[in-house]
Design a protein around this motif. Structure first.
Motif, short mmCIF file in Angstrom:
data_model
loop_
_atom_site.label_atom_id
_atom_site.label_comp_id
_atom_site.label_asym_id
_atom_site.label_seq_id
_atom_site.Cartn_x
_atom_site.Cartn_y
_atom_site.Cartn_z
N ARG A 1 8.29 134.84 61.05
CA ARG A 1 7.81 133.35 60.82
C ARG A 1 6.43 133.24 61.29
O ARG A 1 5.71 134.13 61.70
N THR A 2 5.95 132.00 60.83
CA THR A 2 4.43 131.51 61.19
C THR A 2 4.43 131.28 62.53
O THR A 2 5.21 130.79 63.39
N GLY A 3 2.95 131.55 63.07
CA GLY A 3 2.66 131.42 64.46
C GLY A 3 2.06 132.32 65.09
O GLY A 3 1.38 133.35 64.22
N SER B 1 7.02 135.99 65.19
CA SER B 1 6.16 134.96 64.61
C SER B 1 4.79 135.34 64.88
O SER B 1 4.07 135.13 66.01
N THR C 1 6.74 133.45 55.60
CA THR C 1 8.09 133.12 56.24
C THR C 1 8.94 133.79 55.30
O THR C 1 9.46 133.43 54.38
#
Length: 658
Positions: free
Chosen positions: A64-66, A84, A90
């Protein structure tokens, strides 16, 4: 096996085969060094041994992004990557891994490159790309550090390591790493600026990013071009920081010879560096004039190109005691990195434009440096030229007024005289304005002025030739009245127009041209004239020098021809002084230009050239009065004497028999 089992035999083998042993040791060292260089060099590298069962095995991932954590875990049949840490990626899926029923351990590594948003998992030497390259990222998750670990009973990760350092020798089920968000581009530029080959580092990273088109970094802006089959060259303007005026951006011409015939396609990276912090060195008396352009082709070293790469820089105008030189920062040439002028030609396009033509790919820029050699003083010649042109303009106006008051229906002498006066007037006018208009910096105005100046010069030379042929016709043929006026106009005004239009159709011929200035002058010495380029030089030698040669040589040939033709005629004694004086002045108009083209310009010849050529209008007036004086004497002689059986008339001070 023999060497390991028998130490005595090993010693004997070493003694008897020293060369073979040395070669074997060097091979081992090179092999190990090759393995080291082939390793993926990423921001994050976690490796270990996956202890698993003999059943089917899978690689599972959920990304996931982040910027939080990345969790790497393993059990009996699954190696899992979750977390993330990505900027744009993603993805979640499962990959079936090749299984060997006799194998219960697998080597693996996890590589993370935050700048490219690239995540790779290597299992038993096979790479699995979980996140593909998405270009160079701005904000990214990096500086991953160890956080939480969990032990396992039987299956898991053995000898987990982080950047080659063992974390745990025991079997672990879970490793977690916590990240922090930073500006990846700024950090990357800071790292590159501390490297001796930081510019290479930037271009290699841009090449790996799989980007086509514009690439922006705080320390550089670039464009990635993909050359495909049928590539025929390309002109492009490089991107630059917002602080740079769009009209001042550098441009590049890539020739068609760059495309390799062995590859279907290849990438070219053209990078613009505004600052010099990635480059060091340079001549002690020089400074960087504009930005730096870097050029590189994917997996190739470009040199000895049959057609040069052309990089055009826009910059501010320089004081007259500065010169410009194209240099290249070629880091691939040898271990000593420095700016070199070899392989690059400097072409001055205008006051604010310089073009570098290089036969190799490197980092190219323009240095400005103080001109050390003694330069020619132009203040006195400039003043002389201004005064002479002013006198010539006044003389031409007065002479044209007097000629317009005279009427000659059958004699075309007045027509020829007026044509030469008009051409000379416009030549002096354009030459008087060329320096002033050049220093305004308007390129379009300078091109127009340079075109008009060249046209007026060619027209003046053509009318000089017409004058000489007309005098021959007066003396020898006596049928000038039968020639229509358009013949003279075509020769004097039409031929130069055709030549100039032809040059305009070829390409960029006219524009800013710098000339040598005095070393203590504060002003700039530029004129609007033919450019200092290969095409312009070729046109100058073919047209200008060729036409000058025609004027001078035809004048000498016709003078000799006429002298031998009429020396036995009864009117020769009365004509010879007028004839020689007329032809002497006519030839003077053409031969003075040869001082500039064929004679080495010393201070004396330069001053003589300026005085004589700027005063051509005055010489025309002197010539006209000489003709009028001779004509009056000629008419008086005819009225007071007897011609016998020969009928004479007087034209331009020359006796003509009928």
């Amino acid at each position: 096996m023999f060497i390991r089992s028998h130490p005595t035999g090993y010693a004997q083998f070493m003694k008897q085969n020293p060369k073979t042993v040395r070669m074997w040791m060097i091979t081992c060292l090179l092999f190990n060094f090759g393995l080291a260089t082939l390793e993926n060099d990423r921001d994050f590298k976690m490796c270990g041994i996956w202890s698993h069962g003999n059943a089917s095995r899978n690689l599972e991932y959920d990304l996931r992004t982040g910027c939080d954590i990345i969790e790497i875990s393993a059990n009996e049949n699954t190696l899992s990557i979750r977390g993330s840490i990505t900027a744009k990626c993603t993805r979640s899926s499962s990959i079936h891994l090749d299984s060997n029923p006799l194998q219960n351990q697998s080597n693996f590594c996890v590589f993370w490159d935050p700048l490219l948003d690239l995540l790779i998992v290597e299992v038993n030497g096979k790479n699995h790309i979980l996140c593909e390259r998405k270009g160079l990222q701005g904000s990214c998750c990096t500086d991953l550090s160890q956080d939480y670990q969990k032990k396992a009973s039987l299956y898991g990760i053995v000898k987990g390591s982080f950047h080659g350092d063992i974390i745990w020798n025991d079997v672990m089920e879970i490793y977690t790493f916590k990240g922090g968000s930073i500006n990846c581009k700024e950090t990357f530029c800071d790292e590159a600026s501390q490297k001796s080959r930081g510019a290479n580092m930037i271009e290699e990273e841009v090449m790996k990013s799989n980007t086509i088109g514009r690439v922006d970094l705080p320390c550089a802006q670039g464009t990635v071009i993909e050359m495909k089959e049928g590539f025929k060259g390309l002109n492009l303007t490089l991107p630059a920081p917002p602080s740079v005026d769009p009209n001042m951006r550098a441009s590049v011409y890539l020739p068609s010879c760059l495309k390799s015939t062995t590859k279907t396609k290849s990438k070219v990276v053209c990078t613009y560096y505004m600052e010099q912090k990635l480059f060091q060195g340079g001549p002690s008396n020089s400074t960087l004039l504009g930005g730096i352009v870097g050029l590189s082709v994917e997996n190739e070293t470009i040199k000895n190109l049959p057609e040069p790469v052309k990089i055009r820089f826009h910059h501010s105008a320089l004081p007259s005691n500065y010169s410009k030189q194209c240099v290249s920062w070629d880091t691939r040439k040898d271990s000593e990195v420095n700016w070199r002028s070899e392989g690059c030609e400097t072409v001055i396009i205008s006051v604010t434009e310089t073009e570098c033509r290089c036969n190799h790919f490197a980092y190219v820029t323009v240095f400005k440096q103080v001109e050390q050699k003694a330069t020619r003083h132009l203040e006195a010649p400039t003043f002389i030229t201004a005064v002479g042109c002013a006198l010539s303009l006044v003389s031409c106006v007065v002479l044209l007024y007097w000629l317009s008051k005279r009427r000659g229906k059958k004699d075309h002498s007045l027509l020829v005289h007026r044509g030469l006066v008009v051409a000379t007037f416009f030549l002096c006018l354009c030459f008087s304005l060329t320096s002033t208009l050049a220093n305004t910096g308007n390129e379009t105005v300078c091109k127009i002025t340079g075109t008009l100046l060249h046209y007026s010069l060619l027209s003046t030379l053509c009318w000089m030739t017409v004058e000489m042929f007309h005098t021959v016709l007066l003396v020898c043929c006596v049928f000038t009245s039968s020639l229509p006026p358009w013949v003279f106009y075509l020769a004097g005004f039409g031929i130069p127009a055709v030549l100039v239009c032809r040059l305009l159709s070829i390409g960029i011929i006219y524009g800013f041209r710098n000339i040598m200035a005095s070393e203590d002058a504060t002003g700039l010495y530029f004129i609007c004239w033919m450019l200092d380029s290969d095409r312009s030089r070729l046109a100058h030698f073919i047209i200008n020098i060729g036409l000058l040669a025609v004027v001078v040589s035809s004048g000498a040939v016709m003078l000799f021809f006429v002298a031998t033709k009429i020396q036995n005629r009864p009117e020769w004694r009365k004509n010879r002084m007028a004839f020689l004086s007329i032809w002497g002045l006519t030839c003077l108009l053409g031969t003075t230009w040869s001082l500039f083209n064929f004679v080495l310009l010393t201070e004396a010849t330069l001053s003589l050239f300026c005085i004589i050529n700027s005063c051509q209008g005055c010489f025309l007036m002197l010539r006209y009065y000489t003709l009028e004086w001779k004509k009056k004497r000629c008419e008086l002689s005819l009225d007071g004497g007897s011609t016998g059986s020969v009928t004479l008339q007087c034209r331009d001070g020359v006796f003509i028999s009928e």
